[in-house]
Structures are given as C-alpha cells and as structure tokens.
Design a protein around this motif. Structure first.
Motif, short mmCIF file in Angstrom:
data_model
loop_
_atom_site.label_atom_id
_atom_site.label_comp_id
_atom_site.label_asym_id
_atom_site.label_seq_id
_atom_site.Cartn_x
_atom_site.Cartn_y
_atom_site.Cartn_z
N ASN A 1 1.25 43.32 -15.94
CA ASN A 1 1.17 43.93 -14.62
C ASN A 1 2.23 43.57 -13.56
OD1 ASN A 1 -0.90 46.14 -13.73
ND2 ASN A 1 -2.58 44.35 -15.40
N TYR A 2 2.83 42.08 -13.26
CA TYR A 2 3.41 41.55 -12.45
C TYR A 2 4.93 42.66 -11.51
CZ TYR A 2 6.84 38.20 -9.90
OH TYR A 2 7.31 37.94 -9.29
N GLU A 3 5.87 43.34 -12.28
CA GLU A 3 6.05 43.74 -12.04
C GLU A 3 6.27 44.96 -10.72
OE1 GLU A 3 7.07 43.13 -14.84
OE2 GLU A 3 8.83 41.57 -15.39
N SER A 4 4.92 45.81 -11.31
CA SER A 4 3.98 46.22 -10.34
C SER A 4 3.64 46.12 -9.58
CB SER A 4 3.98 47.56 -11.51
OG SER A 4 2.51 47.18 -11.49
N TYR A 5 2.87 45.28 -9.42
CA TYR A 5 2.53 44.85 -8.78
C TYR A 5 3.30 44.12 -7.58
CZ TYR A 5 -1.60 41.70 -6.22
OH TYR A 5 -2.22 42.04 -4.90
N MET A 6 4.03 42.94 -7.97
CA MET A 6 5.27 42.63 -6.73
C MET A 6 6.21 44.31 -6.30
SD MET A 6 5.50 39.81 -6.36
CE MET A 6 6.84 39.57 -5.12
N GLN A 7 6.20 44.61 -6.74
CA GLN A 7 6.58 46.28 -5.75
C GLN A 7 5.62 47.14 -5.19
OE1 GLN A 7 10.44 47.33 -6.89
NE2 GLN A 7 9.83 48.15 -5.12
N LYS A 8 4.41 47.37 -5.70
CA LYS A 8 3.60 47.75 -4.37
C LYS A 8 3.17 46.34 -3.37
CE LYS A 8 0.05 49.04 -6.96
NZ LYS A 8 -1.10 49.20 -8.14
N LEU A 9 3.24 45.53 -3.32
CA LEU A 9 3.27 44.06 -2.05
C LEU A 9 4.65 44.67 -1.79
CD1 LEU A 9 1.95 41.40 -3.76
CD2 LEU A 9 1.14 42.66 -2.75
N VAL A 10 5.60 44.95 -1.58
CA VAL A 10 6.98 44.97 -1.31
C VAL A 10 6.91 46.44 -0.10
CG1 VAL A 10 9.52 45.28 -1.06
CG2 VAL A 10 8.32 43.26 -2.40
N ASP A 11 6.56 47.44 -0.98
CA ASP A 11 6.33 49.16 -0.92
C ASP A 11 4.84 49.33 0.57
OD1 ASP A 11 8.41 49.11 -2.34
OD2 ASP A 11 7.19 50.47 -3.87
N SER A 12 4.41 47.91 0.30
CA SER A 12 3.44 48.30 1.33
C SER A 12 3.54 47.24 2.33
CB SER A 12 1.89 48.09 0.61
OG SER A 12 1.62 48.98 -0.64
N PHE A 13 5.02 46.54 2.47
CA PHE A 13 5.15 46.00 4.18
C PHE A 13 4.69 46.30 5.41
CE2 PHE A 13 7.27 44.35 7.28
CZ PHE A 13 7.22 42.99 6.66
N ASN A 14 3.74 45.97 5.81
CA ASN A 14 3.27 46.55 7.20
C ASN A 14 4.42 45.83 7.90
OD1 ASN A 14 2.18 47.72 9.20
ND2 ASN A 14 0.15 47.94 8.37
N PRO A 15 5.14 46.16 9.23
CA PRO A 15 5.31 45.38 10.36
C PRO A 15 3.83 45.28 11.77
CG PRO A 15 6.93 46.88 10.04
CD PRO A 15 5.97 46.86 9.29
#
Lengths: 348, 110
Positions: A258-272
């Motif tokens: 799950n590592y790649e998809s989890y990191m992608q999820k964190l980046v995609d969900s970046f909230n200023p």
C-alpha cells in the motif's frame, strides 16, 4: 499481519533504522517535495511561531506493541529519560512561559520519575497532558495513577482507534479494548471525561489501515453514542489523527503493497488550510536523551532541529527556537492531508 | 486487451470530461453534492454506495467505496452488512419474479 510482541528494533529489522526509513520516504521521485507543496500555503518556508507546547518523550518503553506505532515502542525498549534531563526541562520551563507540557512515550507512566516530573511541572502551574495508553493504568504498580493524575488535574489523551473491539484489538493487541474500557470506567468514576469536573479525557482515533481519517466531528458523535450506549462511558473530545508513513506503519505499508498509493493519497489530499495550522509551528519536541526536534515524528526519524536552532536542550535558546525553520521530509504530508492531523487532532 | 478492468484506470475517471466538459462538470458537481452530509451522514451514504456497487457489480465502485467507507469511519462489520443488503435485494428480486412464474404456470396448467 499479527500484533507484535517485541519492537522492530529487538528483531533487528531494517526499518527500525531511521536512515532506512528516510531512504524509502524520500525516494519517491514522482511526488513533489513537501517544501514545494507547502508553498501553496503562501507563507514561504515553514517556520515556527509562538511555542505553546513542550512535548517530552520520556521513554520508548511501553507495555503494548501496537502495529502502527511511530515510536517502535515496546517492553524491550530501554531508552528512558533520566531525572537529570527532566530537571533541564524544568529549568527551561522556569525560564520561559510555555503553558503546556505534553508527556508522551512509549507509555510515559513507565518512566520511574514520571510522578516526580509531573509534580515539578505542576509546581510551575503549567498544564500537563499525559498521553496514556489506558491499559497501563490497569497494571499492577500503576493503579494509583488515575487518582494521582486527577489530583494534579492532568489532561489525559488516550488512543482508542475505534469504538468497537475488533478494530482496536487488531491494531493494539488482543484484550486491549476490554482493558481500555475498564480503565475508562475508573477514570470516569474520578470525574475524567465528565462535563463540569475540570478533568479532561480525550480519545485519539487513527485509521486501522492505509486510509485517511473521517470527519472528526461526525466520528466523535459516533464514539460518544456507541461508547455510552454499549459501555456507559463518557469522554470529552475525539481527535482524529492520520498515520504517518514512518516506523511500524511504514513497514505495514511496504509489506502490504500500500505504500505508493498511500503516499499518493496524502499528496493528493494536501490541504493548505490544514497546513497553516501544523503543530510543529507551536511545539518543541524533546527526546528521551534531551535532543530537540520539531515534532515527535521527526524525533523518531532522528531529524533534529536545524537551520540555526539548537539540537539539544542543554543549548536551549528560545530566540533561536521560536522562529526556527522547520525540518521537513515527505512524511510531513501526513499532517497536511484532508482535514489535517496533529497531536490535538484535525487542524482544518 | 488482456482484461476489461484495470485498477490503474480508476484514477482516469475524470478523463471522461474530454469530449463533453460541460456535461462532465454538471455530472461531477451533482455527484459531489450527492455525497455531502445531509439528512444522511457521509458514512451512511458511502455504505449505500458500497451496497449499490455490489448490486451493479462495478469493480471500480467496489474498490472506491470500500476505501470511502473506511475513510468515513465504517468498519468491516458494517460494510459486510451493506453487502448482505445488496445481496438480499438481488436475491429477493429473483425470488419475487417467481410470482410471475406461478401466474404463467396457473394459466397454462390444469
């Protein structure tokens, strides 16, 4: 994935080593570096401001070995803060007006000088948060602690990853949920978690897997309803916390694919908006041996305060600390995803 | 084409805007509004979506709404019950058509 009985360090696993963890989290070339993304906030580089919390990790020893633990804590960990290092923390508190001391671990209660430390901090009239795993309060030799913490008006913050047994025991070990409920009943009897008592009991939810937490407010209502209806227990607030991709949770992410998809999820969900209120802006983190960090996660990755700020409490200098530039890496996306995440829950 | 369904296709959903961006915008605005908390909570809506995903047997939707249900605070017990609801309706829908079979049977036989 079975619950562990010892730390990754005890087994000599490679991800017990901070450098090995950093090799993985900083080696994802498809993802923008956290510092680039943080520019979306519009404040330039990430800097600290007023220091409101001194978070002290008094040791890595714990009676539990939770699957997601970012400290890799466990009964085998011997790193324990000495009384001398605690005294330096007290001296710093005397020199400053930092209003809150947040005690964490491991299980902070396992430090042999825990009570002395709380006593000394309270003499300075500072607010004390104790991050208790609850089950330690049921162990022999520790059952007087709820009363001690009530007398000292400590705020208790406890992990309870779900209001049902299944998820909780899956993450924290067999029997942890029932033991936690028993400890909560003891705390409620003393007034913790009850409106108007002045004794605060907060819970922490963190996802039991590779997904982000739900809305803090909605889940708090579910927790309150279900825990009261099923077990007759009460509490004050629920904090939702995102799992950081470090230590045991990183190990789980890698092993489960799950590592790649989890990191992608964190980046995609970046909230200023969440990033504006990250906890490192108003926190200092002290390691068991007195080293200084921007947060407990950086502490576990051995990323000391830098950019001109001191890296050990013996060199403490508030002027160099309060506006310091924060040391970042890709794990920082964990605090800025979705509604944000901090030791006090959502930030947006 | 070795398979019709590939996990990496799910994030390409928004490429459906190509060709008709106006209609895509209307669809995505409506879709987003549907899943916001209203009389039903976000968790309840995610569980309904998960059940429907099983009823329509959409692998993309099962993947997406398992993740969404977990992210909205549901657990395995709740998600499994949702799948049972979908299965009961699908099974029940077949079974209730047995009435038609019985009607035809009654008409044709003595």
């Amino acid at each position: 994935m079975e619950v562990r009985h010892k730390s990754m360090k005890a087994f000599g696993e490679s991800l017990a080593n901070a450098n090995e963890q950093l090799k993985i989290i900083n080696n994802e070339s498809n993802l923008p570096h956290f510092d680039e993304k943080y520019e979306l906030v519009g404040e330039g580089e990430l800097h600290a401001s007023n220091i409101e919390i001194m978070q002290v990790n008094v040791g890595k020893m714990c009676n539990q070995v939770c699957k997601h633990c970012h400290v890799d804590a466990g009964p085998d960990r011997k790193e324990i803060m000495t009384k001398e290092t605690m005294q330096i923390c007290i001296d710093i508190l005397k020199q400053t007006d930092i209003p809150t001391v947040d005690l964490t671990g491991g299980a902070p209660e396992l430090n042999p000088n825990f009570k002395w430390f709380v006593d000394e901090i309270k003499k300075l009239d500072r607010h004390v948060i104790v991050r208790s795993n609850l089950t330690i309060l049921k162990e022999s030799g520790f059952q007087d602690l709820p009363k001690f913490m009530a007398n000292h008006k400590c705020e208790i913050v406890s992990s309870l990853p779900f209001y049902k047994k299944t998820f909780t025991d899956k993450q924290r070990g067999d029997g942890v949920f029932d033991k936690s409920i028993s400890a909560i009943k003891n705390l409620n009897e003393l007034g913790f978690g009850k409106e108007g008592s002045g004794l605060i009991l907060n819970f922490v939810y963190n996802p039991v897997g590779a997904f982000l937490p739900p809305s803090q407010e909605g889940l708090e209502n579910d927790y309150k309803r279900e825990l009261f209806n099923t077990h007759g227990v009460v509490f004050n607030n629920l904090y939702t916390i995102t799992n950081m991709p470090i230590s045991r949770f990183l190990d789980y992410l890698v092993q489960s694919g799950n590592y790649e998809s989890y990191m992608q999820k964190l980046v995609d969900s970046f909230n200023p908006s969440a990033a504006t209120n990250v906890m490192c802006k108003f926190t200092i983190s002290v390691g068991w041996d007195g080293q200084l960090f921007d947060c407990d996660f950086n502490q576990m990755l051995e990323m000391n305060m830098d950019h001109g700020a001191p890296d050990h409490i013996k060199d403490f200098d508030m002027k160099k600390i309060e506006n310091r530039r924060i040391v970042t890496a890709q794990h920082c996306y964990g605090c800025t995803a979705g509604a944000g995440s901090s030791c006090g829950g959502a930030t947006a | 084409m070795e398979t019709y369904y590939k996990p990496e296709d799910l994030p390409k959903f928004s490429k459906m805007s190509e060709g008709s961006p106006e209609l895509w915008k209307k669809f995505s605005d409506w879709y987003g509004a549907v899943f916001q908390a209203g009389a039903l909570s976000e968790r309840e809506k995610a569980l309904i979506a998960l059940a429907v995903a099983h009823a329509v047997q959409c692998p993309y939707c099962i993947d997406a709404y398992t993740q969404e249900s977990l992210s909205k605070g549901a657990d395995l017990e709740q998600m499994t019950e949702a799948v049972h609801v979908a299965s009961a309706i699908r099974g029940g829908a077949s079974m209730v058509h047995g009435v038609q079979m019985k009607n035809v049977n009654s008409k044709l036989t003595m």
